[in-house]
Design a protein around this motif. Structure first.
Motif, short mmCIF file in Angstrom:
data_model
loop_
_atom_site.label_atom_id
_atom_site.label_comp_id
_atom_site.label_asym_id
_atom_site.label_seq_id
_atom_site.Cartn_x
_atom_site.Cartn_y
_atom_site.Cartn_z
N CYS A 14 -28.04 5.63 8.02
CA CYS A 14 -29.25 4.97 7.67
C CYS A 14 -29.00 4.54 6.09
O CYS A 14 -29.12 3.53 5.47
CB CYS A 14 -30.53 5.55 7.69
SG CYS A 14 -30.78 5.91 9.63
N THR A 15 -28.76 5.61 5.33
CA THR A 15 -28.18 5.54 3.82
C THR A 15 -27.28 4.49 3.62
O THR A 15 -27.59 3.68 2.71
CB THR A 15 -28.02 6.88 3.01
OG1 THR A 15 -29.02 7.73 3.72
CG2 THR A 15 -28.18 6.73 1.83
N VAL A 83 -33.54 11.68 2.17
CA VAL A 83 -34.47 12.69 1.78
C VAL A 83 -34.23 13.71 2.65
O VAL A 83 -34.18 13.80 3.72
CB VAL A 83 -36.13 12.34 2.01
CG1 VAL A 83 -37.03 13.30 1.63
CG2 VAL A 83 -36.33 11.13 0.93
N VAL A 85 -35.76 17.65 3.45
CA VAL A 85 -37.16 18.52 3.27
C VAL A 85 -37.94 18.25 1.79
O VAL A 85 -37.96 18.97 1.23
CB VAL A 85 -36.68 20.07 3.13
CG1 VAL A 85 -36.33 20.44 4.73
CG2 VAL A 85 -35.44 20.35 2.30
N LEU A 86 -38.04 17.04 2.15
CA LEU A 86 -38.99 16.30 1.00
C LEU A 86 -38.38 16.19 -0.35
O LEU A 86 -39.02 15.51 -1.26
CB LEU A 86 -40.44 17.07 0.85
CG LEU A 86 -41.09 16.93 2.29
CD1 LEU A 86 -42.47 17.67 1.88
CD2 LEU A 86 -41.61 15.40 2.53
N GLN A 122 -34.20 7.04 1.74
CA GLN A 122 -34.95 6.78 2.87
C GLN A 122 -34.97 8.06 3.46
O GLN A 122 -34.39 9.18 3.21
CB GLN A 122 -33.99 5.90 3.86
CG GLN A 122 -32.54 6.29 4.09
CD GLN A 122 -32.74 7.26 5.35
OE1 GLN A 122 -33.26 7.35 5.98
NE2 GLN A 122 -31.55 7.98 5.26
N SER A 123 -36.07 8.15 4.45
CA SER A 123 -36.40 9.21 5.07
C SER A 123 -36.81 9.00 6.64
O SER A 123 -37.00 7.75 6.74
CB SER A 123 -37.63 10.21 4.46
OG SER A 123 -38.90 9.26 4.51
N VAL A 124 -37.26 10.06 7.38
CA VAL A 124 -37.65 9.30 8.58
C VAL A 124 -39.27 8.78 8.40
O VAL A 124 -39.54 7.76 8.89
CB VAL A 124 -38.08 10.52 9.63
CG1 VAL A 124 -38.51 10.00 10.96
CG2 VAL A 124 -36.66 11.11 10.01
N GLY A 125 -39.92 9.36 7.83
CA GLY A 125 -41.28 8.95 7.36
C GLY A 125 -41.91 9.73 6.29
O GLY A 125 -43.11 9.22 5.94
N ALA A 126 -41.40 10.59 5.79
CA ALA A 126 -42.03 11.28 4.61
C ALA A 126 -41.83 10.53 3.38
O ALA A 126 -41.20 9.61 3.33
CB ALA A 126 -41.29 12.75 4.32
N VAL A 158 -33.65 8.85 13.55
CA VAL A 158 -32.70 9.31 12.28
C VAL A 158 -31.45 8.76 12.48
O VAL A 158 -30.59 8.77 11.76
CB VAL A 158 -32.78 10.99 12.24
CG1 VAL A 158 -33.87 11.68 11.67
CG2 VAL A 158 -32.53 11.35 13.58
C1 LIG Z 1 -31.41 18.55 6.47
C2 LIG Z 1 -32.31 17.31 6.51
C3 LIG Z 1 -33.75 17.22 6.25
C4 LIG Z 1 -34.47 16.30 6.38
N1 LIG Z 1 -35.83 16.30 5.98
C5 LIG Z 1 -36.56 15.14 5.85
C6 LIG Z 1 -37.83 15.32 5.48
O1 LIG Z 1 -38.43 16.27 5.04
N2 LIG Z 1 -38.65 14.32 5.83
C7 LIG Z 1 -38.43 13.03 6.77
O2 LIG Z 1 -39.01 12.18 6.72
N3 LIG Z 1 -37.02 12.85 6.85
C8 LIG Z 1 -36.27 13.98 6.64
N4 LIG Z 1 -34.89 13.91 7.09
C9 LIG Z 1 -34.16 12.70 7.76
C10 LIG Z 1 -33.56 12.00 6.56
O3 LIG Z 1 -34.35 11.63 5.55
C11 LIG Z 1 -33.00 10.57 7.19
O4 LIG Z 1 -33.75 9.64 7.56
C12 LIG Z 1 -31.95 10.81 8.25
O5 LIG Z 1 -30.78 11.90 7.76
C13 LIG Z 1 -30.96 9.78 8.44
O6 LIG Z 1 -30.29 9.27 7.38
P1 LIG Z 1 -28.65 9.13 7.38
O7 LIG Z 1 -28.43 8.32 8.72
O8 LIG Z 1 -28.23 8.29 6.02
O9 LIG Z 1 -28.03 10.62 7.33
C14 LIG Z 1 -34.00 15.01 7.35
C15 LIG Z 1 -32.66 14.97 7.68
C16 LIG Z 1 -31.80 16.26 7.31
C17 LIG Z 1 -30.53 16.05 7.72
#
Ligand SMILES: Cc1cc2nc3c(=O)[nH]c(=O)nc-3n(C[C@H](O)[C@H](O)[C@H](O)COP(=O)(O)O)c2cc1C
Length: 232
Positions: A14-15, A83, A85-86, A122-126, A158
């Motif tokens: 995603c990033t 993001v 863990v926030l 970006q985050s999932v939703g946080a 994710v």
């Molecule tokens: C170790 C770890 C911790 C995460 N913590 C959060 C979080 O606290 N809140 C959230 O909304 N998403 C969290 N995510 C999801 C990521 O922010 C992100 O959306 C996801 O990893 C996809 O991004 P990427 O494809 O660039 O890796 C976390 C992901 C990982 C791997």
């Protein structure tokens, strides 16, 4: 226009896709990219040789040097990261710790004072804000005058492939509009924050100089401020 991108993950997820959209719209003539944790220095060991002697004596200098150099030479500094863990991922923080030597409390680099930085998260939703603040605080204490940020919630998963075409399109439209604001980024005026932090650093070094016992040699930081003509 030169742009350096510090990617907080080397996953092509995603990033990565959001960052690619940003770069595509930005149209920089030169882009240098680093991918953490692959290109990241190991954790700061706390030896303090950077503060007390020379940053080139850092055991991780070979990893830090090219990233720092690219930041000094860039017109636009981009941090793109998920993001975790926030907060900001540990690998990003490990890099930021190595820049401490260039904070106003030590030896700031004036080439950064007219620069712009972008934080793309970006985050999932946080909420993304706290994770962005980690980088924003560092950029400001390094003297970067303009720091702008944008954050997204993936909401649907994710994995990039799990995100619907509709959601991707929405994010793309927003991101491209944001990226257009940084086309042809030129040096900016020193911000009030940069001026205030510089003033704090200057007062600190002036007081160190005032209290320096006769015959005692100056610290590396104080010598730096005097060599720059900032403290007399
Ligand atoms: C170790 C770890 C911790 C995460 N913590 C959060 C979080 O606290 N809140 C959230 O909304 N998403 C969290 N995510 C999801 C990521 O922010 C992100 O959306 C996801 O990893 C996809 O991004 P990427 O494809 O660039 O890796 C976390 C992901 C990982 C791997």
């Amino acid at each position: 226009m030169k742009c350096v991108v510090i990617n907080g993950t080397d996953i092509r997820g995603c990033t990565y896709h959001l960052k690619e959209m940003f770069l595509d719209e930005l149209g920089a003539s030169e882009v240098t990219e680093f991918y953490l944790p692959k290109d990241a220095p190991a954790y700061c060991t706390g030896c303090k040789r950077c503060f007390l002697e020379d940053e080139r004596l850092c055991p991780h200098y070979e990893k830090v040097r090219p990233i720092w150099q690219a930041m000094v030479e860039a017109d636009l500094i981009v941090f793109a990261y998920p993001v975790y863990v926030l907060r900001t991922p540990g690998q990003v923080k490990a890099l930021l710790d190595h820049f401490g030597v260039h904070w106003f409390a030590h030896r700031p680099e004036p080439a950064l004072f007219d620069k712009t930085a972008v934080i793309l998260t970006q985050s999932v939703g946080a909420p993304n804000r706290a994770a962005q603040n980690d980088v924003k605080t560092s950029m400001e204490w390094l003297g970067v005058s303009k720091v702008k940020r944008i954050g997204f919630g993936m909401m649907e998963g994710v994995l990039w492939d799990e995100i619907s075409a509709e959601r991707k399109k929405k994010m793309e439209t927003k991101l491209r509009a944001f990226a257009r604001r940084f086309r042809g980024t030129a040096p900016v005026k020193k911000s009030l924050k940069t001026k205030i932090y510089f003033f704090i650093g200057k007062k600190l070094q002036e007081s160190v100089l005032k209290k320096l016992p006769a015959g005692q040699s100056r610290s590396v930081d104080l010598q730096y401020w005097m060599d720059k003509g900032w403290v007399k």
